[in-house]
Design an enzyme around this catalytic site. Structure first.
Site, PDB file in Angstrom:
ATOM      1  N   LYS A  53       0.841  -1.204   0.000  1.00  0.00           N
ATOM      2  CA  LYS A  53       0.000   0.000   0.000  1.00  0.00           C
ATOM      3  C   LYS A  53       0.873   1.251   0.000  1.00  0.00           C
ATOM      4  O   LYS A  53       0.594   2.218  -0.699  1.00  0.00           O
ATOM      5  CB  LYS A  53      -0.958  -0.026   1.199  1.00  0.00           C
ATOM      6  CG  LYS A  53      -2.119  -0.987   0.976  1.00  0.00           C
ATOM      7  CD  LYS A  53      -2.864  -1.360   2.226  1.00  0.00           C
ATOM      8  CE  LYS A  53      -3.847  -2.491   1.884  1.00  0.00           C
ATOM      9  NZ  LYS A  53      -4.419  -3.145   3.036  1.00  0.00           N
ATOM     10  N   GLN A  97      -5.290  -2.062   9.145  1.00  0.00           N
ATOM     11  CA  GLN A  97      -5.168  -3.396   8.554  1.00  0.00           C
ATOM     12  C   GLN A  97      -5.808  -4.441   9.474  1.00  0.00           C
ATOM     13  O   GLN A  97      -5.508  -4.497  10.668  1.00  0.00           O
ATOM     14  CB  GLN A  97      -3.675  -3.712   8.317  1.00  0.00           C
ATOM     15  CG  GLN A  97      -3.409  -4.987   7.556  1.00  0.00           C
ATOM     16  CD  GLN A  97      -3.867  -4.937   6.100  1.00  0.00           C
ATOM     17  OE1 GLN A  97      -3.860  -3.889   5.468  1.00  0.00           O
ATOM     18  NE2 GLN A  97      -4.284  -6.064   5.571  1.00  0.00           N
ATOM     19  N   ASP A 120     -11.757   2.096   3.291  1.00  0.00           N
ATOM     20  CA  ASP A 120     -12.146   0.683   3.187  1.00  0.00           C
ATOM     21  C   ASP A 120     -13.652   0.545   2.961  1.00  0.00           C
ATOM     22  O   ASP A 120     -14.121  -0.525   2.574  1.00  0.00           O
ATOM     23  CB  ASP A 120     -11.829  -0.043   4.502  1.00  0.00           C
ATOM     24  CG  ASP A 120     -10.474  -0.727   4.512  1.00  0.00           C
ATOM     25  OD1 ASP A 120     -10.075  -1.254   3.466  1.00  0.00           O
ATOM     26  OD2 ASP A 120      -9.842  -0.762   5.588  1.00  0.00           O
TER      27      ASP A 120
HETATM   28  N1  GUN Z   1      -7.242  -7.300   5.584  1.00  0.00           N
HETATM   29  C1  GUN Z   1      -7.475  -8.055   4.486  1.00  0.00           C
HETATM   30  N2  GUN Z   1      -8.130  -7.334   3.543  1.00  0.00           N
HETATM   31  C2  GUN Z   1      -8.296  -6.090   4.072  1.00  0.00           C
HETATM   32  C3  GUN Z   1      -8.886  -4.895   3.574  1.00  0.00           C
HETATM   33  O1  GUN Z   1      -9.411  -4.826   2.452  1.00  0.00           O
HETATM   34  N3  GUN Z   1      -8.847  -3.820   4.409  1.00  0.00           N
HETATM   35  C4  GUN Z   1      -8.311  -3.886   5.649  1.00  0.00           C
HETATM   36  N4  GUN Z   1      -8.353  -2.777   6.412  1.00  0.00           N
HETATM   37  N5  GUN Z   1      -7.752  -4.978   6.143  1.00  0.00           N
HETATM   38  C5  GUN Z   1      -7.741  -6.068   5.347  1.00  0.00           C
END
Ligand code: GUN
Length: 284
Positions: A53, A97, A120
Site C-alpha cells: 500500500k 489493517q 475501506d
Molecule cells: N485485511 C485483508 N483485507 C483487508 C482490507 O481490504 N482492508 C483492511 N483494512 N484490512 C484487510
C-alpha cells in the site's frame, strides 16, 4: 477456452489514471492525497500488504503515513491514534489493517474512523450508504471485481449472479454491487443446501470463500464469467484461488487467474478511494 481477465494490467491502468488525477488536483488546489495505514502486531501477510500500500501511494504521488504499532497496543491507544488521524488535514484516508489482535474490538475501531476518511468503506455509515446506492466509497475488493467484470464487456443486467461467501468485506457488498447493476443475485454460504446446483445456474460466478479449489468444473455453467477472490495455498504450498482454475478455465468465457486477477485490483481501488476522499476534502 476462456479469455483471461488480466487484473494486473487493468489495475495498472486504474493506477495510471489516479496518478494523473492526483497531479491535476495538486496543481489546481495544492492538495496532495494522504493515506494513513495502521498495522498492529507483526502478522507477516499483513506486513506485506501494508508495504504494498505504501509503495502504491508513493507511485501515485500520494503522501503515505505508516503507523506500525506493537501487538500489545491497547484499544484505547489505537482509538486515540485514529482520533488524531481523523483531525489531521493532511490525512484523507485511514486504513487499519485487519485482522487486529484478539484483545482489540474490530467493530469499535472501524466505527472510530471518520466515515469521510473510511477508504475501506467498512464504517456502518458507509455500509448503509452502499445499501441505498448513495455512496462516496465502495469497499476495495468488490469495487475491483466490478471493474474486472466491466472489462469483459459482459453486462450484469438481467444475469444470474452467484456470490459464494458472505463476509462483510467481500461477499455481502459484492452482492449489493451486482444488484445495483440489475443482476439477479444469489448469495451462497456454508449452510447452502446444494452449492454445486446454485453455482451451475450462474452466468457470473464470484467465489470469495477462502477454500482452495472449492469451485470445480462440474459446478460451472458453460460460458460463465468466473471471478476468483480467493488467495489460498494448495497441498503443495502453491498459491491458488477458490476455483479449480485448470479444470474450470475450459468451460468459462472469462476467468481471473490467481495471482494476477482480483488481488492487484484491491490496491488500485484503495488509491481511487483515497483520491476521492482528498477531492471531497478539497470540496471538488
Ligand atoms: N485485511 C485483508 N483485507 C483487508 C482490507 O481490504 N482492508 C483492511 N483494512 N484490512 C484487510
Amino acid at each position: 477456452m476462456a479469455k483471461l481477465i488480466n487484473g494486473k494490467e487493468i489495475a495498472a491502468s486504474v493506477r495510471k489514471r489516479v496518478r494523473f488525477e492526483a497531479a491535476e488536483l495538486r496543481e489546481k488546489t495544492g492538495v496532495v492525497p494522504g493515506l494513513a495505514v495502521i498495522l498492529v502486531g507483526d502478522d507477516p501477510a499483513s506486513k506485506i500488504y501494508v508495504g504494498n500500500k505504501k509503495k502504491a501511494c508513493l507511485e501515485a504521488g500520494f503522501n503515505s503515513f505508516e503507523h506500525i504499532l506493537p501487538a500489545e497496543t491497547t484499544q484505547q491507544e489505537l482509538l486515540e491514534l485514529i482520533e488524531r488521524l481523523n483531525e489531521d488535514p493532511a490525512v484523507h484516508g485511514i486504513l487499519c489493517q485487519l485482522p487486529l489482535p484478539k484483545h482489540i474490538d474490530e467493530r469499535a475501531v472501524i466505527a472510530a474512523i471518520s466515515p469521510k476518511k473510511d477508504v475501506d468503506a467498512f464504517h456502518p455509515v458507509n455500509v448503509g450508504k452502499i445499501m441505498i446506492g448513495d455512496y462516496d466509497f465502495l469497499p476495495c475488493t468488490p469495487a475491483g471485481v466490478m471493474e474486472l467484470i466491466h472489462s469483459t464487456g459482459v453486462s450484469v443486467g438481467g444475469k444470474r449472479c452467484v456470490v459464494v461467501g458472505r463476509s462483510n468485506i467481500v461477499g455481502k457488498p459484492m452482492s449489493m454491487l451486482l444488484l445495483h447493476e440489475n443482476g439477479t443475485v444469489t448469495v451462497c454460504h456454508s449452510k447452502t443446501a446444494d452449492l454445486a446446483d446454485e453455482c451451475r445456474r450462474a452466468d457470473i460466478l464470484v467465489a470469495a470463500v477462502g477454500k482452495a479449489k472449492l469451485i470445480t468444473a462440474d459446478m460451472v455453467k458453460e460460458g460463465a464469467v468466473v471471478i476468483d477472490v480467493g488467495m489460498n495455498r494448495d497441498s503443495n504450498g502453491k498459491l491458488c484461488g477458490d476455483v479449480d482454475f485448470e479444470n474450470v478455465e475450459p468451460k468459462a468465457s472469462f476467468i481471473t487467474p490467481v495471482p494476477g486477477g482480483v488481488g492487484p485490483m484491491t490496491i488500485a481501488m484503495l488509491m481511487c478511494n483515497t483520491l476521492t476522499a482528498a477531492k471531497l476534502a478539497a470540496k471538488l
